[in-house]
Write a protein that holds these residues in place. Structure first.
Motif, PDB file in Angstrom:
ATOM      1  N   ALA A 128     -36.147 -49.053 -25.276  1.00  0.00           N
ATOM      2  CA  ALA A 128     -34.761 -48.549 -24.760  1.00  0.00           C
ATOM      3  C   ALA A 128     -34.040 -49.634 -24.319  1.00  0.00           C
ATOM      4  CB  ALA A 128     -34.906 -47.449 -23.965  1.00  0.00           C
ATOM      5  N   GLY A 129     -32.776 -49.926 -24.286  1.00  0.00           N
ATOM      6  CA  GLY A 129     -32.064 -50.819 -23.902  1.00  0.00           C
ATOM      7  C   GLY A 129     -31.917 -52.061 -24.394  1.00  0.00           C
ATOM      8  N   VAL A 130     -32.821 -52.310 -25.732  1.00  0.00           N
ATOM      9  CA  VAL A 130     -32.911 -53.814 -26.182  1.00  0.00           C
ATOM     10  C   VAL A 130     -31.938 -53.537 -27.515  1.00  0.00           C
ATOM     11  CG1 VAL A 130     -34.092 -55.162 -27.399  1.00  0.00           C
ATOM     12  CG2 VAL A 130     -35.463 -54.042 -25.428  1.00  0.00           C
ATOM     13  N   ALA A 131     -30.868 -54.438 -27.102  1.00  0.00           N
ATOM     14  CA  ALA A 131     -30.051 -54.205 -28.373  1.00  0.00           C
ATOM     15  C   ALA A 131     -30.084 -55.418 -29.341  1.00  0.00           C
ATOM     16  CB  ALA A 131     -28.557 -54.534 -27.925  1.00  0.00           C
ATOM     17  N   ALA A 132     -30.177 -54.942 -30.851  1.00  0.00           N
ATOM     18  CA  ALA A 132     -30.331 -55.917 -31.717  1.00  0.00           C
ATOM     19  C   ALA A 132     -29.160 -56.936 -31.645  1.00  0.00           C
ATOM     20  CB  ALA A 132     -30.521 -55.184 -33.122  1.00  0.00           C
ATOM     21  N   ASN A 133     -29.547 -58.124 -32.143  1.00  0.00           N
ATOM     22  CA  ASN A 133     -28.668 -59.089 -31.997  1.00  0.00           C
ATOM     23  C   ASN A 133     -28.709 -59.998 -33.408  1.00  0.00           C
ATOM     24  OD1 ASN A 133     -30.771 -60.729 -31.356  1.00  0.00           O
ATOM     25  ND2 ASN A 133     -29.836 -61.295 -29.372  1.00  0.00           N
ATOM     26  N   ALA A 134     -29.576 -59.774 -34.233  1.00  0.00           N
ATOM     27  CA  ALA A 134     -29.850 -60.503 -35.486  1.00  0.00           C
ATOM     28  C   ALA A 134     -30.787 -59.549 -36.373  1.00  0.00           C
ATOM     29  CB  ALA A 134     -30.776 -61.681 -35.120  1.00  0.00           C
ATOM     30  N   GLY A 161     -36.121 -50.927 -38.170  1.00  0.00           N
ATOM     31  CA  GLY A 161     -36.220 -51.724 -39.533  1.00  0.00           C
ATOM     32  C   GLY A 161     -37.721 -51.413 -40.032  1.00  0.00           C
ATOM     33  N   PRO A 162     -37.972 -51.406 -41.316  1.00  0.00           N
ATOM     34  CA  PRO A 162     -37.081 -51.889 -42.314  1.00  0.00           C
ATOM     35  C   PRO A 162     -35.763 -50.636 -42.720  1.00  0.00           C
ATOM     36  CG  PRO A 162     -38.983 -51.264 -43.495  1.00  0.00           C
ATOM     37  CD  PRO A 162     -39.186 -51.033 -41.782  1.00  0.00           C
ATOM     38  N   THR A 163     -34.637 -51.245 -42.934  1.00  0.00           N
ATOM     39  CA  THR A 163     -33.425 -50.329 -43.448  1.00  0.00           C
ATOM     40  C   THR A 163     -33.894 -50.043 -45.078  1.00  0.00           C
ATOM     41  OG1 THR A 163     -32.416 -52.245 -44.245  1.00  0.00           O
ATOM     42  CG2 THR A 163     -32.040 -51.436 -41.967  1.00  0.00           C
ATOM     43  N   ALA A 164     -33.145 -49.409 -45.637  1.00  0.00           N
ATOM     44  CA  ALA A 164     -33.463 -49.158 -47.162  1.00  0.00           C
ATOM     45  C   ALA A 164     -33.444 -50.468 -47.926  1.00  0.00           C
ATOM     46  CB  ALA A 164     -32.271 -48.150 -47.551  1.00  0.00           C
ATOM     47  N   THR A 165     -32.668 -51.268 -47.361  1.00  0.00           N
ATOM     48  CA  THR A 165     -32.730 -52.707 -48.054  1.00  0.00           C
ATOM     49  C   THR A 165     -33.504 -53.574 -47.581  1.00  0.00           C
ATOM     50  OG1 THR A 165     -30.808 -52.954 -46.590  1.00  0.00           O
ATOM     51  CG2 THR A 165     -30.385 -52.599 -49.018  1.00  0.00           C
ATOM     52  N   GLN A 166     -34.700 -53.221 -46.775  1.00  0.00           N
ATOM     53  CA  GLN A 166     -35.745 -54.044 -46.287  1.00  0.00           C
ATOM     54  C   GLN A 166     -35.159 -54.900 -45.206  1.00  0.00           C
ATOM     55  OE1 GLN A 166     -38.797 -53.128 -46.875  1.00  0.00           O
ATOM     56  NE2 GLN A 166     -37.901 -51.453 -47.955  1.00  0.00           N
ATOM     57  N   LEU A 167     -34.335 -54.651 -44.495  1.00  0.00           N
ATOM     58  CA  LEU A 167     -33.913 -55.727 -43.302  1.00  0.00           C
ATOM     59  C   LEU A 167     -34.333 -55.172 -42.158  1.00  0.00           C
ATOM     60  CD1 LEU A 167     -29.843 -55.697 -44.329  1.00  0.00           C
ATOM     61  CD2 LEU A 167     -31.624 -57.839 -44.185  1.00  0.00           C
ATOM     62  N   TYR A 168     -34.760 -55.973 -41.169  1.00  0.00           N
ATOM     63  CA  TYR A 168     -35.363 -55.837 -39.745  1.00  0.00           C
ATOM     64  C   TYR A 168     -34.508 -56.108 -38.904  1.00  0.00           C
ATOM     65  CZ  TYR A 168     -39.906 -54.988 -42.004  1.00  0.00           C
ATOM     66  OH  TYR A 168     -40.603 -54.654 -42.784  1.00  0.00           O
ATOM     67  N   LEU A 169     -34.179 -55.398 -37.775  1.00  0.00           N
ATOM     68  CA  LEU A 169     -33.196 -55.537 -36.571  1.00  0.00           C
ATOM     69  C   LEU A 169     -34.047 -56.226 -35.555  1.00  0.00           C
ATOM     70  CD1 LEU A 169     -31.407 -52.133 -36.657  1.00  0.00           C
ATOM     71  CD2 LEU A 169     -30.513 -54.378 -37.287  1.00  0.00           C
ATOM     72  N   LEU A 170     -33.521 -57.296 -35.166  1.00  0.00           N
ATOM     73  CA  LEU A 170     -34.522 -58.100 -34.087  1.00  0.00           C
ATOM     74  C   LEU A 170     -33.342 -58.263 -32.943  1.00  0.00           C
ATOM     75  CD1 LEU A 170     -35.812 -61.246 -35.946  1.00  0.00           C
ATOM     76  CD2 LEU A 170     -36.600 -59.033 -35.623  1.00  0.00           C
ATOM     77  N   ALA A 171     -34.104 -58.478 -31.701  1.00  0.00           N
ATOM     78  CA  ALA A 171     -33.621 -58.991 -30.234  1.00  0.00           C
ATOM     79  C   ALA A 171     -34.055 -60.250 -30.114  1.00  0.00           C
ATOM     80  CB  ALA A 171     -33.520 -57.969 -29.459  1.00  0.00           C
ATOM     81  N   LEU A 172     -32.939 -61.357 -30.283  1.00  0.00           N
ATOM     82  CA  LEU A 172     -33.625 -62.689 -30.072  1.00  0.00           C
ATOM     83  C   LEU A 172     -32.984 -62.922 -28.731  1.00  0.00           C
ATOM     84  CD1 LEU A 172     -32.408 -64.400 -33.379  1.00  0.00           C
ATOM     85  CD2 LEU A 172     -34.621 -64.356 -32.611  1.00  0.00           C
ATOM     86  N   PRO A 173     -33.948 -63.931 -27.741  1.00  0.00           N
ATOM     87  CA  PRO A 173     -33.579 -64.326 -26.497  1.00  0.00           C
ATOM     88  C   PRO A 173     -32.177 -64.799 -26.746  1.00  0.00           C
ATOM     89  CG  PRO A 173     -35.796 -65.145 -26.926  1.00  0.00           C
ATOM     90  CD  PRO A 173     -35.299 -64.415 -28.286  1.00  0.00           C
ATOM     91  N   VAL A 174     -31.692 -65.830 -27.746  1.00  0.00           N
ATOM     92  CA  VAL A 174     -30.376 -66.241 -27.869  1.00  0.00           C
ATOM     93  C   VAL A 174     -30.062 -66.261 -29.409  1.00  0.00           C
ATOM     94  CG1 VAL A 174     -28.838 -67.914 -27.285  1.00  0.00           C
ATOM     95  CG2 VAL A 174     -30.638 -67.658 -25.671  1.00  0.00           C
TER      96      VAL A 174
END
Lengths: 201, 205
Positions: A128-134, A161-174
């Motif tokens: 919770a609370g971690v937003a994907a930025n990449a 993720g993975p989404t239907a198109t095999q993408l993963y959502l990440l939260a990077l530090p920056v």
């Protein structure tokens, strides 16, 4: 959001998802990817126009309409033929399920179960609370160990993720250009884009 | 999609109050909880809210208008008796459509409808059914004939996508199948239906 369009051979993915693209039920990543593909592919734009016609034809077709009062009268008779229900301690069972779901999703127990989270499942996989930025995509033959190593090297947290198109959502530090460039150089990574920049939906 | 709008309006007016999707969902969850507690009035409220949508869905899926009322009421008998098993992990509409999907398939099994793959079926010639009579144009009649050639599972995905506006994940929950199966069914159905369009061909890729 900057999203690299699907490769020229990616028509199949787009064609499969067009009905749901048109209906507005895809997640933001899928939608952005199809937008990017459509911008450069006349063939898929033509398929989208056909898809609109099909959807309109379906939506406009008349539906047989039954009489709700007659249906309800029949239902009452069926209920009368059955012994009455015994009230059960349903709140207890619901609350137990809700707690289990909350633990599984890694979120705090919801104070009001009626307002149970109905976000798309790809958002429910992370903390919770971690937003994907990449967003990142791996080669099909990439092993789980390589994916774990890539995430660990970049300090990224897997949000979904993975989404239907095999993408993963990440939260990077920056999620700056430097961090994305580092991600792209890791073994197995075929796409790494920021979700912060740009104005795509 | 004026019919869809009117259905949504009707549902909202029956349930009253907050008309946002979240408000609607919260009200439906409260109704299910009251049903689980044995309140028949709540069942009737939910029945009125879902009747138009399920009539459409079951009519489209079964392609047998004579089965719709029975399958719809069977669905709500399950809602009545199993409301306490609704676990809140899916939307109420997903739960109810999932029950209706299974009841529709069961009704068809009982009806013993020959399936489209049967070499020599004994169904009435396309064009005889009430849906064809309702069709307002030649194109609509062609559409009904093309849909009649599909399996109930394919017709269900088509109707849930185009008319009810559901996403493939939600449809997979309703049909209790993998999302890839939903995508494959939809792709196949579209290929068949696309042949109806002016200049349309079945081959796509």
């Amino acid at each position: 959001m900057k999203v690299v369009p699907l490769d020229p051979g990616g028509h199949a993915d787009v064609l499969v998802l067009l009905p749901w693209y048109l209906g507005g039920s895809l997640d933001a990543v899928e939608r952005a990817q199809i937008d990017a593909h459509l911008a450069g592919c006349a063939r898929c734009r033509a398929a989208l126009a056909e898809e609109r016609q099909l959807a309109a034809l379906q939506a406009e077709s008349a539906s047989p309409t039954g009489n709700v009062n007659q249906g309800l009268a029949a239902l009452r008779q069926q209920l009368a033929a059955n012994p009455p229900r015994r009230p059960q301690a349903t709140r207890g069972r619901w609350a137990a399920w809700g707690s289990l779901a909350a633990v599984l999703a890694g979120v705090a127990v919801l104070p009001v179960l009626w307002q149970h989270e109905t976000e798309p499942s790809y958002r429910g996989l992370g903390s919770a609370g971690v937003a994907a930025n990449a967003v990142v995509k791996f080669r099909a033959d990439t092993t789980e160990a390589q994916i774990r190593a890539a995430l660990s090297d970049s300090g990224a947290k897997l949000v979904g993720g993975p989404t239907a198109t095999q993408l993963y959502l990440l939260a990077l530090p920056v999620a700056n250009a430097e961090a994305l460039a580092r991600l792209r150089q890791l073994p197995g990574v075929t796409l790494a884009e920021s979700l912060d920049a740009g104005g795509a939906p | 999609m004026s019919l869809l709008d009117s259905v949504a309006r009707q549902a909202r007016s029956l349930l009253g109050g907050d008309t946002s999707p979240d408000g609607l969902e919260a009200r439906e969850r409260r109704l299910v909880a009251r049903i689980a507690a044995g309140e028949q009035r709540a069942l009737e409220d939910l029945y009125r809210a879902y009747h138009p949508r399920l009539q459409r869905f079951l009519g489209r899926m079964t392609h047998q208008p004579g089965l719709v009322d029975e399958a719809l009421n069977d669905t709500f008998l399950v809602v009545w008796h199993r409301a306490d098993s609704y676990n809140g992990l899916s939307k109420v509409s997903t739960w109810i459509f999932g029950i209706a999907y299974r009841k529709g398939l069961k009704a068809l099994q009982r009806f013993d409808e020959p399936q489209p793959d049967d070499a020599h079926d004994t169904r009435a010639e396309p064009g005889d059914g009430p849906e064809q009579q309702l069709a307002s144009s030649q194109l609509q009649r062609d559409l009904q004939r093309a849909l009649a050639e599909l399996s109930p599972e394919h017709r269900a995905v088509v109707d849930l996508t185009y008319f009810h506006g559901l996403g493939y994940r939600e449809i997979a929950d309703i049909a209790d199948c993998p999302v890839d199966t939903v995508k494959t069914r939809m792709f196949y159905a579209r290929r068949r239906l696309r042949a109806l369009l002016p200049g349309g061909k079945e081959d796509w890729l």
